[in-house]
Design a protein around this motif. Sequence first.
Motif: not given
Length: 393
Positions: A201-210
């Motif tokens: 699982l990766v919390d991608n909150t900081f990078a965002t899918p952009m």
Amino acid sequence: MLTATTPEDDGDPDLLHVLTVPVRDGCDYGRSVAEQTSEPLRAETFVVTAGRPARSPDAPLNTPIVPASSFIAGGPMEYAREDSPSASALEEVIGGLEGGAATVFSSGMAAAGAAMDLVPPGAIVVAPSAAYTGVAVRLRELDSIGRIRLRIVDVDSTAAVVDACDGAHLLWLESPTNPLLQVADLPACIDAAHTAGALALVDNTFATPMLQRPLQDGADIVLHSVTKALSGHSDLLMGALVARDAELAERIRLRRVLLGGSTSAFDCYLALRGIRTLALRIDKAQSSARTIADRLNGHPALSRVRYPGFGTIAAIEVAGGPAAADAVCRLTSIWTHATSLGGVESLLERRRRWALESTTVPESLIRLSFGIEHADDLWADLSGALDASLRDA
Ligand SMILES: *Cc1c(COP(=O)(O)O)cnc(C)c1O
């Protein structure tokens, strides 16, 4: 449910974001019934065009807010804890951006709790030494009651992550981490999890899918605090889990149905409205973050500047200690001293003011969340506060 096409890596970084937009059938504002694919789209286009009603005369451009807990029997909705038109439209957008099937939850922590619920009793969970505070505290709680067995690692030490994955059931990654901005080697860590038979699982909150799409690197689940950059206006709480495969997505959706962390139609509408400008906001905030992190390097009031080279979040360590850091937070007028991040307004916060924040976070660390104001105004305000903190010391 929408799935994005597999992006083709032809060397053009823009084309890492090639997606297809779903076209909805008739005036059904719910789960997409037809997924006619048109030309492949870049994320910047997809985020604007997805999650809308089908184009037919007099159909609204935006998915309407449908204030209903229950739906007339016979269709796929039935009950709003299971599905609703507004949640479904937002899930199309978030799922498509990440390249999987999304389920939205009432907050990032509700999504995190649902993900933690996926592992069997006694499961070994590998997690970052300084993950998001709520996640770190909850994982420690689950460990202390024997629900899971926790192994803590520094995610920027790939060898440590690989070792810790042996026998694990779940690898929980954050990259960059909140608030130390450590960056993990996602493909290598995810590989190690899969070799051990663990979910990644990766919390991608900081990078965002952009900026980062972990499902492409093989991750099984992406977590978002939609509260942050995806909605982007600091006016709602929401979370999301995006799964790469349909079976896992169904298990996740059942967590929402059974644990009850569902979203309101109005919040979904706000999040959908906010996410339309995600590409613009990330672009602007990242450009300011780069410029200002660069100018902050070597500032006499600071002992360290943390910025991973991408993204909209940085952290500074004030040389004068926590009292001087508190002074900096009081002295700015454009930057607001408040928790949270990812909104259009720039925020700063000394993280250790929270009793539960990890002790691996330095006392004098201030997290900077860049908004969309002019970089020169942000710089003048922040450097003015830093200079004043030096004079007052
Ligand atoms: C804020 C945050 C969360 C928790 O999300 P909420 O919406 O506040 O519940 C989880 N992970 C990260 C990285 C966050 O920044």
